[in-house]
Enzyme design. Structure first.
Site, PDB file in Angstrom:
ATOM      1  N   TYR A  11       0.793  -1.228   0.000  1.00 52.74           N
ATOM      2  CA  TYR A  11       0.000   0.000   0.000  1.00 52.74           C
ATOM      3  C   TYR A  11       0.829   1.285   0.000  1.00 52.74           C
ATOM      4  CZ  TYR A  11      -4.079  -2.905   1.194  1.00 52.74           C
ATOM      5  OH  TYR A  11      -5.077  -3.841   1.179  1.00 52.74           O
ATOM      6  N   ASN A  40      -7.536   3.915  -3.937  1.00 52.94           N
ATOM      7  CA  ASN A  40      -8.133   2.886  -3.091  1.00 52.94           C
ATOM      8  C   ASN A  40      -9.323   3.467  -2.351  1.00 52.94           C
ATOM      9  OD1 ASN A  40      -8.048   0.214  -1.600  1.00 52.94           O
ATOM     10  ND2 ASN A  40      -7.822   1.615   0.129  1.00 52.94           N
ATOM     11  N   GLU A  41     -10.514   2.975  -2.674  1.00 55.74           N
ATOM     12  CA  GLU A  41     -11.744   3.387  -1.998  1.00 55.74           C
ATOM     13  C   GLU A  41     -11.907   4.900  -1.950  1.00 55.74           C
ATOM     14  OE1 GLU A  41     -12.418   1.464   1.735  1.00 55.74           O
ATOM     15  OE2 GLU A  41     -12.225  -0.556   0.911  1.00 55.74           O
ATOM     16  N   ASP A  91     -16.564  -2.296  -1.535  1.00 59.00           N
ATOM     17  CA  ASP A  91     -17.753  -3.094  -1.841  1.00 59.00           C
ATOM     18  C   ASP A  91     -18.974  -2.452  -1.185  1.00 59.00           C
ATOM     19  OD1 ASP A  91     -19.574  -4.997  -2.538  1.00 59.00           O
ATOM     20  OD2 ASP A  91     -18.687  -6.634  -1.390  1.00 59.00           O
ATOM     21  N   GLU A 135      -8.967  -6.956  -1.631  1.00 55.89           N
ATOM     22  CA  GLU A 135      -8.957  -7.302  -0.208  1.00 55.89           C
ATOM     23  C   GLU A 135     -10.115  -8.255   0.022  1.00 55.89           C
ATOM     24  OE1 GLU A 135      -9.420  -3.842   2.249  1.00 55.89           O
ATOM     25  OE2 GLU A 135      -7.618  -2.846   1.508  1.00 55.89           O
ATOM     26  N   TYR A 143      -6.665 -10.048   3.078  1.00 57.60           N
ATOM     27  CA  TYR A 143      -6.263  -8.981   3.997  1.00 57.60           C
ATOM     28  C   TYR A 143      -6.130  -9.585   5.390  1.00 57.60           C
ATOM     29  CZ  TYR A 143      -6.108  -4.261   5.951  1.00 57.60           C
ATOM     30  OH  TYR A 143      -5.702  -3.102   6.573  1.00 57.60           O
TER      31      TYR A 143
END
Length: 482
Positions: A92, A164-165, A207, A273, A306
């Site tokens: 990350y 990421n998100e 998600d 993840e 994860y």
């Protein structure tokens, strides 16, 4: 002085080139909805783990530290990840000004690919979800281009995550999508200008079902109607924790809904993840592994559990003790058991599409949610970006593979039962292989007291036989020829 003819010198140069790339995994490309080995043409299914020892707190650029700067730590973790059976890690937070050669080379030698996030949690090193325009500037681009420069030279760099998100609810899905596509465009244009190979760039999504399908539709569509659109995602990661507990099923976890949702994908989709840790305090059984890699989900490209090390969020497969030793959790054993049951022949026999893939053309009609962005006007690069893309960033740190000579892990490791794992070492893979489950069990049999946390002296480090052994053998052959 010994005189050399031109022919032996040419032979030496050729053999030096071979030595430089020995034991390097084959780079991966995107072909339709699959990742594909660029040499063999076979599909690459991600069997992976998210890797960030120390969590976000382990990212200490001020101290010259991130997850891939300590070769001894990477040697330890690569040995355990290799035995677990993974072929990919996601990392990350990395500092593009630091040297990652030792760690990248170790993971490469054991057949493990890396997917690298270009962002970090520090200010100015990621897109501001609340106000994306304020953080999309030349300084930010210089930082993420530095990550490209740092990792483009490693053949086991599978791809880069541009975000990421960034969209994690309906509210954040209104302004941010165009900026994610802008970052993807800038990264891909930089790679095209400064890398000798194409490296895929994609997005890792939350998600969140109210926006998930729209996020995928927005990221995979093409402004031009072809896959050459640089703003389009090359791949799509999904952070999914819907499968929780031993009683969950393919249907109750909603995996069947995901398969239906992504049935017409024109890019690779995988879990970036997964691995729900509910109920709390109970070892994860990882029953979802059989479903994810089973015949009903071969349209997806696998996933990343994860996560590797136990952090505050309680998702670890191993515990890293204060003295650098490692203790496996039962979660590691359970995951390894499921990996060992995978039908690798099924996964490798899934042939990637050989036809030209035509993604849907971007249009507001692709978006079903009222709050999700229908704006496909992608922001222009900020001032100074064109010069960075054309001429490159200033003083980049370019990573390169180095010889991996040390194979024995110097610190001790313990199974989930407290018994020491004897002879822990990496196995340097020959013939450009990637790693795969090997039907082994890492935790030794028997019982023991809880593994100690006091500092202990590890086993002596020795020179390995893999790439270095090949070097010695080739050098000997050259001497004979001369």
């Amino acid at each position: 002085m010994l005189a050399f003819s031109a022919r032996p010198l040419a032979l030496l140069a050729f053999l030096a080139l071979l030595i430089a790339v020995v034991n390097a995994v084959h780079p991966v490309k995107v072909q339709g909805q699959d990742f594909v080995d660029t040499v063999t043409g076979k599909r690459v299914m991600i069997i992976g783990v998210d890797y960030q020892p120390g969590g976000q707190a382990g990212y200490k650029p001020q101290n010259g530290e991130d997850a891939l700067t300590n070769g001894t730590v990477c040697l330890r973790d690569a040995a355990l990840l290799q035995r677990l059976g993974v072929n990919t890690i996601r990392v990350y937070n990395v500092d593009p000004t630091l040297n990652h050669d030792d760690c990248a080379s170790i993971f490469n030698a054991v057949g493990i690919y890396m997917i690298i996030d270009v962002n970090s949690p520090l200010g100015g090193e990621s897109l501001n979800r609340a106000e994306p325009a304020s953080s999309y500037n030349a300084g930010y681009l210089s930082r993420i281009f530095g990550v490209v420069e740092n990792f483009k030279g490693y053949p086991n760099t599978l791809g880069f995550f541009a975000g990421n998100e960034v969209m994690n609810d309906v509210g954040s899905s209104k302004e941010n999508p165009p900026y994610i596509r802008a970052i993807q465009r800038d990264l891909k244009n930089y790679i095209a200008a400064h890398s000798t190979r194409t490296i895929p760039v994609g997005y890792s999504a939350a998600d969140v079902r109210p926006i998930l399908e729209d996020t995928w539709a927005y990221m995979q569509c093409s402004l031009t109607g072809s896959i050459s659109d640089p703003t389009r995602s090359d791949f799509f990661g999904l952070n999914s924790y819907s499968w929780c507990g031993a009683d969950a099923t393919y249907q109750t976890a909603g995996y069947n809904d995901l398969v239906t949702m992504f049935a017409n994908t024109t890019l690779p989709i995988f879990f970036s993840e997964y691995g729900c840790n509910k109920p709390e305090g109970v070892a994860r059984v990882f029953n979802e592994v059989a479903a994810l890699y089973g015949k009903d989900m071969t349209g997806l490209s696998g996933g990343l559990v994860y996560e590797y090390s136990q952090e505050e969020s309680d998702y670890g497969l191993v515990v890293i003790n204060g003295n650098g030793t490692v203790t496996l959790k039962k979660d590691y054993d359970n995951l390894q058991g499921h990996y060992n049951l995978l039908d690798l022949a099924l996964l490798s026999s899934t042939n990637p599409s050989q036809t030209t893939v035509t993604p849907p053309k971007c249009a507001a009609s692709l978006i079903s949610g009222s709050g999700f962005s229908q704006n496909f006007t992608i922001p222009s690069p900020p001032d100074g970006a064109d010069d960075l893309i054309k001429n490159g960033i200033k003083d980049p740190v370019n990573g390169k593979l180095v010889q991996v000579k040390e194979t024995n892990v110097p610190m001790k490791a313990y199974g989930s039962n407290g018994v020491e794992i004897k002879g822990l070492a990496i196995k340097i893979l020959p013939d450009d292989q990637s790693n795969a489950p090997s039907n082994e069990t890492t935790s030794p049999s028997g019982t023991a007291a809880p593994s100690p946390t006091a500092s202990k002296k590890g086993a002596a480090v020795r020179t390995g036989t893999g790439a270095w052994g090949v070097f010695v053998a080739v050098l000997a052959a050259v001497v004979v020829l001369l």
